[in-house]
Scaffold this active site. Structure first.
Site, PDB file in Angstrom:
ATOM      1  N   ASP A  95     124.699  10.588 -68.092  1.00 49.29           N
ATOM      2  CA  ASP A  95     125.121   9.189 -68.170  1.00 49.29           C
ATOM      3  C   ASP A  95     126.337   8.820 -67.337  1.00 49.29           C
ATOM      4  OD1 ASP A  95     127.175  10.459 -69.477  1.00 49.29           O
ATOM      5  OD2 ASP A  95     126.415  10.025 -71.478  1.00 49.29           O
ATOM      6  N   HIS A 204     139.377  12.298 -73.450  1.00 46.44           N
ATOM      7  CA  HIS A 204     139.378  11.673 -72.116  1.00 46.44           C
ATOM      8  C   HIS A 204     138.629  10.348 -72.037  1.00 46.44           C
ATOM      9  CE1 HIS A 204     135.137  12.218 -71.021  1.00 46.44           C
ATOM     10  NE2 HIS A 204     135.192  13.298 -71.767  1.00 46.44           N
ATOM     11  N   ARG A 206     137.066   6.893 -71.529  1.00 48.80           N
ATOM     12  CA  ARG A 206     137.612   5.672 -70.928  1.00 48.80           C
ATOM     13  C   ARG A 206     137.972   4.621 -71.993  1.00 48.80           C
ATOM     14  NH1 ARG A 206     137.089   3.713 -65.379  1.00 48.80           N
ATOM     15  NH2 ARG A 206     136.514   5.809 -64.755  1.00 48.80           N
ATOM     16  N   HIS A 237     142.710  16.822 -69.547  1.00 53.30           N
ATOM     17  CA  HIS A 237     141.898  16.239 -68.468  1.00 53.30           C
ATOM     18  C   HIS A 237     142.808  15.836 -67.309  1.00 53.30           C
ATOM     19  CE1 HIS A 237     139.134  13.373 -66.535  1.00 53.30           C
ATOM     20  NE2 HIS A 237     138.150  13.867 -67.288  1.00 53.30           N
TER      21      HIS A 237
HETATM   22  C1  UD1 Z   1     133.790  10.879 -66.095  1.00 52.71           C
HETATM   23  C2  UD1 Z   1     132.547  10.206 -66.665  1.00 52.71           C
HETATM   24  C3  UD1 Z   1     132.414  10.502 -68.148  1.00 52.71           C
HETATM   25  C4  UD1 Z   1     132.495  11.990 -68.422  1.00 52.71           C
HETATM   26  C5  UD1 Z   1     133.743  12.552 -67.789  1.00 52.71           C
HETATM   27  C6  UD1 Z   1     133.761  14.055 -67.937  1.00 52.71           C
HETATM   28  C7  UD1 Z   1     131.886   8.070 -65.701  1.00 52.71           C
HETATM   29  C8  UD1 Z   1     132.037   6.597 -65.767  1.00 52.71           C
HETATM   30  N1  UD1 Z   1     132.667   8.763 -66.534  1.00 52.71           N
HETATM   31  O1  UD1 Z   1     134.918  10.274 -66.715  1.00 52.71           O
HETATM   32  O2  UD1 Z   1     131.162  10.019 -68.606  1.00 52.71           O
HETATM   33  O3  UD1 Z   1     132.553  12.168 -69.803  1.00 52.71           O
HETATM   34  O4  UD1 Z   1     133.741  12.258 -66.381  1.00 52.71           O
HETATM   35  O5  UD1 Z   1     135.031  14.567 -67.758  1.00 52.71           O
HETATM   36  O6  UD1 Z   1     131.135   8.569 -64.915  1.00 52.71           O
HETATM   37  N2  UD1 Z   1     140.547  13.507 -61.861  1.00 52.71           N
HETATM   38  C9  UD1 Z   1     141.152  14.446 -61.057  1.00 52.71           C
HETATM   39  N3  UD1 Z   1     140.478  15.620 -60.786  1.00 52.71           N
HETATM   40  C10 UD1 Z   1     139.251  15.895 -61.287  1.00 52.71           C
HETATM   41  C11 UD1 Z   1     138.641  14.939 -62.118  1.00 52.71           C
HETATM   42  C12 UD1 Z   1     139.290  13.737 -62.393  1.00 52.71           C
HETATM   43  O7  UD1 Z   1     142.244  14.246 -60.577  1.00 52.71           O
HETATM   44  O8  UD1 Z   1     138.703  16.972 -61.012  1.00 52.71           O
HETATM   45  C13 UD1 Z   1     141.269  12.246 -62.157  1.00 52.71           C
HETATM   46  C14 UD1 Z   1     141.264  11.271 -60.977  1.00 52.71           C
HETATM   47  O9  UD1 Z   1     142.511  10.635 -60.925  1.00 52.71           O
HETATM   48  C15 UD1 Z   1     140.195  10.265 -61.378  1.00 52.71           C
HETATM   49  C16 UD1 Z   1     140.358  10.234 -62.886  1.00 52.71           C
HETATM   50  O10 UD1 Z   1     140.636  11.582 -63.260  1.00 52.71           O
HETATM   51  O11 UD1 Z   1     140.393   9.021 -60.758  1.00 52.71           O
HETATM   52  C17 UD1 Z   1     139.168   9.722 -63.686  1.00 52.71           C
HETATM   53  O12 UD1 Z   1     137.963  10.363 -63.289  1.00 52.71           O
HETATM   54  P1  UD1 Z   1     136.544   9.614 -63.550  1.00 52.71           P
HETATM   55  O13 UD1 Z   1     135.437  10.494 -63.094  1.00 52.71           O
HETATM   56  O14 UD1 Z   1     136.589   8.238 -62.990  1.00 52.71           O
HETATM   57  O15 UD1 Z   1     136.529   9.429 -65.110  1.00 52.71           O
HETATM   58  P2  UD1 Z   1     136.399  10.494 -66.262  1.00 52.71           P
HETATM   59  O16 UD1 Z   1     137.194   9.981 -67.403  1.00 52.71           O
HETATM   60  O17 UD1 Z   1     136.645  11.843 -65.758  1.00 52.71           O
HETATM   61  N1  UDP Z   2     135.149  22.001 -70.679  1.00 48.15           N
HETATM   62  C1  UDP Z   2     135.679  22.944 -69.775  1.00 48.15           C
HETATM   63  N2  UDP Z   2     137.041  23.067 -69.666  1.00 48.15           N
HETATM   64  C2  UDP Z   2     137.893  22.299 -70.367  1.00 48.15           C
HETATM   65  C3  UDP Z   2     137.355  21.328 -71.260  1.00 48.15           C
HETATM   66  C4  UDP Z   2     135.992  21.200 -71.376  1.00 48.15           C
HETATM   67  O1  UDP Z   2     134.933  23.662 -69.131  1.00 48.15           O
HETATM   68  O2  UDP Z   2     139.111  22.465 -70.228  1.00 48.15           O
HETATM   69  C5  UDP Z   2     133.687  21.856 -70.772  1.00 48.15           C
HETATM   70  C6  UDP Z   2     133.085  21.848 -72.162  1.00 48.15           C
HETATM   71  O3  UDP Z   2     132.716  23.144 -72.573  1.00 48.15           O
HETATM   72  C7  UDP Z   2     131.855  20.951 -71.983  1.00 48.15           C
HETATM   73  C8  UDP Z   2     132.270  19.994 -70.903  1.00 48.15           C
HETATM   74  O4  UDP Z   2     133.383  20.583 -70.246  1.00 48.15           O
HETATM   75  O5  UDP Z   2     130.758  21.700 -71.474  1.00 48.15           O
HETATM   76  C9  UDP Z   2     132.625  18.671 -71.496  1.00 48.15           C
HETATM   77  O6  UDP Z   2     133.196  17.897 -70.501  1.00 48.15           O
HETATM   78  P1  UDP Z   2     133.946  16.552 -70.795  1.00 48.15           P
HETATM   79  O7  UDP Z   2     134.486  16.562 -72.164  1.00 48.15           O
HETATM   80  O8  UDP Z   2     134.900  16.366 -69.654  1.00 48.15           O
HETATM   81  O9  UDP Z   2     132.797  15.463 -70.613  1.00 48.15           O
HETATM   82  P2  UDP Z   2     131.699  14.857 -71.597  1.00 48.15           P
HETATM   83  O10 UDP Z   2     130.904  15.962 -72.158  1.00 48.15           O
HETATM   84  O11 UDP Z   2     132.445  14.046 -72.591  1.00 48.15           O
HETATM   85  O12 UDP Z   2     130.895  13.977 -70.703  1.00 48.15           O
END
Ligand code: UD1
Ligand code: UDP
Length: 366
Positions: A95, A204, A206, A237
């Site tokens: 998603d 984490h 949103r 995160h």
């Molecule tokens: C995204 C997904 C969410 C998922 C989550 C898993 C969408 C809308 N959201 O949300 O469904 O649960 O990933 O973690 O697709 N950032 C870094 N390094 C990284 C990753 C993120 O610096 O490796 C920072 C960046 O500043 C980025 C911010 O995190 O702009 C947010 O990342 P984003 O992918 O937009 O949202 P998530 O909350 O991670």
């Molecule tokens: N996870 C990881 N390292 C971390 C935290 C989570 O590898 O420090 C893994 C966790 O086991 C799960 C996935 O990341 O498989 C969940 O990711 P996240 O919570 O970012 O996203 P969501 O599942 O909510 O989309």
């Protein structure tokens, strides 16, 4: 058959790498992996752990990225790759924005779409946001549905999706656990927790950033203060907005360790050795039941009610008093804790990836 797997965030990678591994084992399948790069470090960590090299990486991530910005950059990048690769099917997961845009791009080019983890629903478009919109939209244009559970299958059927192309496979997150859990796992963080009860925290979402997250973290701080035998580890995160709130609320609290995002191998073992998990994550709600660890889900809705029904997940919302009450009940009431941790895992037997590959072969031939 040529399969193009497109993904861009940590959880997608954790759940798609087992599928890619199985696809690559078949001599009659050409498998290409395309990363959007919606995540950077958190995605690379997973690719390294599973030892999978991508064929493309769009590197779209920017700090404090917006949904529109990420979407536009992915859409522009994917168009060319689809034209060049001409896959028989594009495989997307779950998603996220990466998955949604990858599916829309495939739809525009009349490429069949396979949706892994199809059929999850809250039926509330604002919760989780924007994921509920993304998953419903992907299912609207998908051709093949890999539903992790019977409930997900039923939801797809209720919406009129073609029953002949819906497969119940189990969740590939459970496949990943087979590669990561170690019986004799050691880390200095776990050593620090050795004489305490260890709560693992992640957050984490949103829609929780802002007021709800302040309440969630204030609750965790209070739980630590009320219970001298509790220690918390929080792999935080990378999102700077999340970090800002955490640093404010947890300042000066010496029984919480905020660490960088853990490698998935480490994280799964931290889960296994925890007493309790507090989270707003999606994937953790699937993995924890397979490990027998109770989870308090700090959200108002869940698209994973199977775990709640099984009794190992409890939806507690983001209200401070409610989180404290539920967590302390699990810390103090042994019988309740035992009952919760012995619930049956509803998310599959760890063979979802094999099933997905067999279904793809059935649909598209070798
Ligand atoms: C995204 C997904 C969410 C998922 C989550 C898993 C969408 C809308 N959201 O949300 O469904 O649960 O990933 O973690 O697709 N950032 C870094 N390094 C990284 C990753 C993120 O610096 O490796 C920072 C960046 O500043 C980025 C911010 O995190 O702009 C947010 O990342 P984003 O992918 O937009 O949202 P998530 O909350 O991670
Ligand atoms: N996870 C990881 N390292 C971390 C935290 C989570 O590898 O420090 C893994 C966790 O086991 C799960 C996935 O990341 O498989 C969940 O990711 P996240 O919570 O970012 O996203 P969501 O599942 O909510 O989309």
């Amino acid at each position: 058959m040529k399969v193009l797997v497109v993904f861009g965030t940590r959880p997608e990678a954790i759940k798609m790498c087992p599928v890619i591994k199985k696809l690559k084992e078949k001599s009659n399948i050409i498998c290409r992996a395309c990363l959007t790069g919606q995540h950077e470090e958190m995605l690379n960590q997973v690719m390294e752990t599973f030892d999978i090299k991508s064929d493309y990486n769009l590197h779209v991530m920017t700090e404090r990225q917006t949904l529109a910005g990420v979407s536009a950059r992915i859409m522009t990048g994917l168009q060319e790759i689809y034209e060049k690769e001409k896959p028989d099917v594009v495989l997307v997961h779950g998603d996220t924005t990466s998955s949604y845009i990858a599916a829309v791009c495939a739809f525009y080019q009349h490429i069949p779409i396979g949706h892994v983890e199809a059929g999850l629903r809250t039926y509330q478009l604002q919760s989780p946001f924007p994921e509920e919109f993304n998953r419903q939209s992907i299912d609207m244009i998908s051709d093949i549905y890999f539903a992790p559970t019977k409930l997900a299958q039923q939801q797809l059927l209720n919406e009129g999706k073609n029953a002949a192309h819906i497969y119940v496979t189990g969740n590939t997150a459970i496949d990943a656990l087979k590669d990561t859990i170690r019986e004799s796992y050691y880390s200095s963080d776990l050593e620090w927790c050795k004489d305490s009860r260890f709560i693992l925290l992640t957050a984490h979402r949103r829609e929780n950033i802002g007021e709800p997250m302040y309440h969630m973290f204030a609750a965790v701080r209070k739980i630590i203060e009320n219970n001298p035998d509790v220690k918390v580890i929080y792999p935080i995160h990378k999102n700077p907005q999340v970090r800002k709130i955490a640093e404010e609320v947890f300042a000066g609290c010496d029984r919480i360790r905020m660490v960088e995002p853990l490698d998935v191998m480490d994280f799964h073992n931290y889960m296994k050795q925890s007493y309790l998990i507090l989270t707003d994550s999606g994937g953790i709600q699937e993995e924890a039941p397979a490990l027998g660890i109770p989870v308090l889900v700090m959200r108002d809705t869940t698209e994973r009610p199977e775990g709640v029904e099984a009794g190992i997940l409890k939806l507690v919302g983001t209200d401070e008093a409610c989180i404290i009450k539920e967590a302390e009940q699990l810390l103090w009431d042994k019988a309740m804790y035992e009952k919760m941790s012995q619930a049956k895992n509803p998310y599959g037997d760890g063979h979802a990836s094999e099933r997905i590959v067999e279904c793809l072969l059935k649909e598209f031939g070798g």
